[in-house]
Design an enzyme around this catalytic site. Structure first.
Site, PDB file in Angstrom:
ATOM      1  N   GLU A   9     -23.598 -45.812  38.499  1.00 36.75           N
ATOM      2  CA  GLU A   9     -24.739 -45.395  37.680  1.00 36.75           C
ATOM      3  C   GLU A   9     -24.985 -43.895  37.771  1.00 36.75           C
ATOM      4  O   GLU A   9     -25.450 -43.277  36.827  1.00 36.75           O
ATOM      5  CB  GLU A   9     -25.991 -46.161  38.125  1.00 36.75           C
ATOM      6  CG  GLU A   9     -27.074 -46.210  37.073  1.00 36.75           C
ATOM      7  CD  GLU A   9     -28.101 -47.305  37.335  1.00 36.75           C
ATOM      8  OE1 GLU A   9     -29.288 -46.973  37.411  1.00 36.75           O
ATOM      9  OE2 GLU A   9     -27.704 -48.478  37.473  1.00 36.75           O
ATOM     10  N   ASP A 105     -26.142 -50.218  39.351  1.00 42.99           N
ATOM     11  CA  ASP A 105     -27.071 -50.891  40.257  1.00 42.99           C
ATOM     12  C   ASP A 105     -27.100 -52.388  39.990  1.00 42.99           C
ATOM     13  O   ASP A 105     -27.086 -52.831  38.831  1.00 42.99           O
ATOM     14  CB  ASP A 105     -28.481 -50.316  40.104  1.00 42.99           C
ATOM     15  CG  ASP A 105     -28.567 -48.907  40.678  1.00 42.99           C
ATOM     16  OD1 ASP A 105     -27.597 -48.457  41.310  1.00 42.99           O
ATOM     17  OD2 ASP A 105     -29.612 -48.259  40.491  1.00 42.99           O
ATOM     18  N   TYR A 302     -30.943 -49.577  49.490  1.00 45.69           N
ATOM     19  CA  TYR A 302     -31.310 -49.445  48.074  1.00 45.69           C
ATOM     20  C   TYR A 302     -32.826 -49.573  47.881  1.00 45.69           C
ATOM     21  O   TYR A 302     -33.430 -50.571  48.284  1.00 45.69           O
ATOM     22  CB  TYR A 302     -30.588 -50.525  47.261  1.00 45.69           C
ATOM     23  CG  TYR A 302     -30.780 -50.397  45.774  1.00 45.69           C
ATOM     24  CD1 TYR A 302     -30.231 -49.330  45.085  1.00 45.69           C
ATOM     25  CD2 TYR A 302     -31.510 -51.344  45.060  1.00 45.69           C
ATOM     26  CE1 TYR A 302     -30.394 -49.208  43.710  1.00 45.69           C
ATOM     27  CE2 TYR A 302     -31.682 -51.232  43.689  1.00 45.69           C
ATOM     28  CZ  TYR A 302     -31.124 -50.164  43.028  1.00 45.69           C
ATOM     29  OH  TYR A 302     -31.290 -50.044  41.672  1.00 45.69           O
TER      30      TYR A 302
END
Length: 704
Positions: A9, A105, A302
């Site tokens: 990403e 993601d 994350y």
């Protein structure tokens, strides 16, 4: 040799994947080697096109062009990202690239970002999916060892596409509808509008609050204090005080209760944003940006997660991380602590990503070398893991009731039996530069209540009356608003929905920022307060757009679509019907309503083209008639070359007395002529014959 094309990403994530896979050949826009070509999308690289892509009739905001309902959806490469799109397209069609790995993601939006690029490039090559929650090398390698077939995520993509199209349809049509009706840009969104309403409702509750006086009569009993219930009349309180001073107070009951305050859960993004706002005053966006930076430095897992647990197989990782933190975080020095991570493990409570914790990379990092803001967030996340792995806080609550002069009085206290996690919290708070805002439930009990016993009596106790005012509700801070957004509509939302509440952990910060930027909300310290325009917007919109109910209904259906249990086409037909109904229900408004958002703007002069009023904007002077394109730009080259600010005074002089002519202006660049205005005003002999085009809103030629 054949290659697998891996698309992340962001560039930083691509670099981390490349390092984990031993790929080091840096090229322009990608990294190549060891059987892999690794590139990235730079966020939302491809997006749904704007309304104008569906026809010239949609370029202007007009009521008669609504609703806008695309039959064939158009896509566009985001502005200034064309180079990276071209790179990805070339890589996808390279003869030696045999498969594509979606490493965006792991979630609904990550799926959308990748698929938009995959589809727009016309790629037909086999697709596989990487699904990970940490950028640590071991996690990346493990993820590549267990890649899934891309077809397994078709339903997730269908859900993401429906969400994007539905937000486009309602956002574009509602924004244009109400902006045209009221003559002002009024941004309407499925998430931001109900969020704004929560702020407006809170502000109204504060405005309508009526302060009331009340009193407590308090007995002094051997250093402890027993208080009466609330008394609304001052004379009644004084009479009770006088009666008690001549009476005996007798203990009628003593209740001892052993209570436990469980350790807090680990952070998801929203709870991290709330705590960072409460302790450090960071906005939700600042916290997200800091957490993202730490994630990209491999120091934090994350951040865009809504889970507060770790998966069952992370026990060893969590235990090792907690042990490492004990030696790494300064406030743990000298603490006796044995972490128990079992209570933070529950795979059933984890959705796309587990809770936010520091990674073992922190063991090798120098905390002092990090920027203070990043260090604060990393320490906060580490402290929360230690709190969560500590013993419960256990105490005995004591409630003693006394009778005196025919009334009851209550004394409360507590005795701590085990400090547990609160000892670690006390140590952490002692390191903070300033005391954080306290939670409402923070310690209502006095410490170390005397050992009262039933039947115990006190003759003629000392008595006093204390006066109090009822307090209004507080304005929302980002911490309290994030909590409200997280809870909004949950009672109507499927417990299995991927997203609950208003927005997602990743988007709530952006929603708040957009409300501020649009002028509907302003920040005053930590408080978020709706502006007049914000309150006005909520007042004119229908309930369906201001209630969280719409989001709840959408998320329920989107969850079923993601599971393959609901029809995406049926959902979209319902959204299109809603857009039609919205336009049909608001054909016109009264003149009084039209003036609701009217600004008190000083008129600079008369428009030389249509005779309308000219006003000052942030970057220009413009005609207030929406059908007239007359504009004079403040950064006009005519004035910049003369190192002179184009002030309202000069603009007024240029427009004075209507000394202007409509004329065809010639552009040497294009060889064409344009409908323009030549202003023949003499402003002290300095600026004569300033020319401004009206067809494009930019000047073409100037003459001194």
């Amino acid at each position: 040799m054949s290659y697998a094309l891996v698309i992340a990403e962001k560039p930083s994530v691509g670099a981390a994947i490349a390092a984990a896979l031993g790929v080091s050949g840096k090229k322009d826009g990608y990294i190549e080697g060891n059987g892999y070509v690794i590139s990235w999308c730079v966020g939302h690289l491809v997006e749904l096109a704007q309304a104008a892509a569906y026809g010239e009739q949609y370029r202007k905001w007009q009521l008669d062009s609504l609703p806008i309902l695309p039959q064939e959806w158009q896509y566009t490469v985001s502005a200034d990202k064309g180079k990276q799109f071209k790179t990805l397209k070339e890589l996808m069609h390279r003869a030696d690239v045999t498969e594509v790995v979606n490493a965006c993601d792991a979630g609904r939006e990550g799926e959308l970002i990748f698929r938009f690029v995959y589809d727009m490039t016309g790629c037909k090559k086999p697709m596989r999916r990487l699904w990970i929650s940490s950028m640590e090398t071991a996690a990346i390698r493990q993820g590549f060892d267990s890649l899934k077939d891309g077809s397994e995520y078709e339903a997730l993509y269908a859900s993401a596409l429906c969400r994007a199209k539905a937000d486009w349809l309602i956002g574009i049509n509602a924004t244009r509808l109400f902006s045209c009706l009221y003559g002002k840009t009024l941004n309407v969104g499925r998430v931001q509008t109900p969020t704004l309403k929560m702020l407006v409702d809170q502000d109204a509750a504060i405005s309508h609050f009526q302060k009331e006086k009340y009193y407590h009569v308090r007995l002094d009993l051997s250093g402890a204090e027993a208080a009466s219930a609330k008394i609304s009349d001052a004379a009644e309180a004084d009479a009770l005080k006088t009666a008690c001073e001549a009476s005996q107070a007798v203990c009628t009951s003593v209740v001892r209760e052993k209570k436990t305050a469980a350790p807090p859960k680990l952070f998801d993004l929203t709870s991290l944003q709330r705590e960072a706002n409460r302790i450090f005053g960071y906005t939700a966006k600042q916290t997200l940006d800091l957490a993202q930076a730490l994630y990209e430095k491999k120091l934090l897992t994350y951040p865009r997660t809504d889970s507060t647990y770790l998966t069952d197989d992370m026990g060893e990782t969590a235990a090792n991380t907690a042990t490492m933190l004990c030696g790494k975080l300064a406030f743990m020095e000298g603490a006796e602590f044995s972490p128990d991570v079992s209570r933070v493990l529950d795979s059933k409570q984890v959705s796309d990503h587990h809770a936010i914790i520091p990674t073992m990379e922190l063991a090798k990092a120098d905390l002092a070398a990090l920027p203070e803001s990043e260090r604060n967030i990393l320490t906060l996340a580490g402290a929360r893991l230690l709190f969560a792995a500590a013993e419960p806080h256990i105490y005995e609550a004591v409630t003693a009731v006394f009778s005196c002069a025919g009334s009851e009085f209550t004394a409360k206290g507590k005795t701590v039996l085990c400090m547990g996690w609160k000892e670690l919290e006390r140590r952490y708070r002692a390191t903070l530069k300033k005391k954080p805002d306290t939670d409402d439930e923070e310690n209502a009990l006095a410490l170390d209540a005397p050992p009262f016993a039933e039947g115990q009596s006190f003759d003629r106790p000392a008595v006093k009356v204390t006066a109090h005012d009822t307090t209004p509700p507080k304005q929302h801070t980002e911490a309290t608003l994030l909590s409200a957004m997280e809870r909004a509509g949950n009672e109507d939302t499927d417990p299995d929905a991927e997203r609950r509440g208003l927005g997602t952990p990743a988007t709530r910060a952006a929603v708040i920022e957009k409300l501020v930027k649009s002028g509907f909300v302003e920040r005053k310290g930590k408080q978020l307060i709706p502006t007049g325009d914000g309150s006005g917007l909520v007042a004119v919109l229908p309930d369906v757009l201001t209630s969280p109910q719409l989001t709840a209904e959408w998320e329920n259906t989107l969850t079923q679509i993601a599971k393959g249990k609901a029809d995406a086409d049926g959902f979209m037909r319902g959204i299109e019907a809603m857009a039609r109904e919205l336009v049909q229900a608001h054909p016109n408004i009264s003149d009084a309503d039209k003036a609701r958002f009217k600004e008190d703007r000083p008129v600079i002069g008369k428009c030389p083209r249509c005779g309308g009023s000219v006003y000052e904007g942030r970057k220009n002077y413009y005609c207030g008639n929406r059908d007239c394109a007359f504009t004079m730009w403040k950064n006009d080259r005519f004035f910049e070359e003369r190192k002179t600010a184009f002030t309202p005074k000069i603009a007024a002089a240029l427009l004075k007395d209507g000394k202007a002519k409509v004329k065809k202006l010639y552009s040497p660049k294009t060889g064409k002529t344009y409908d323009g205005i030549v202003l023949l005003a003499d402003t002290g002999g300095k600026y004569v014959n300033y020319r401004a085009t009206v067809s494009r809103g930019k000047e073409l030629t100037q003459q001194a």
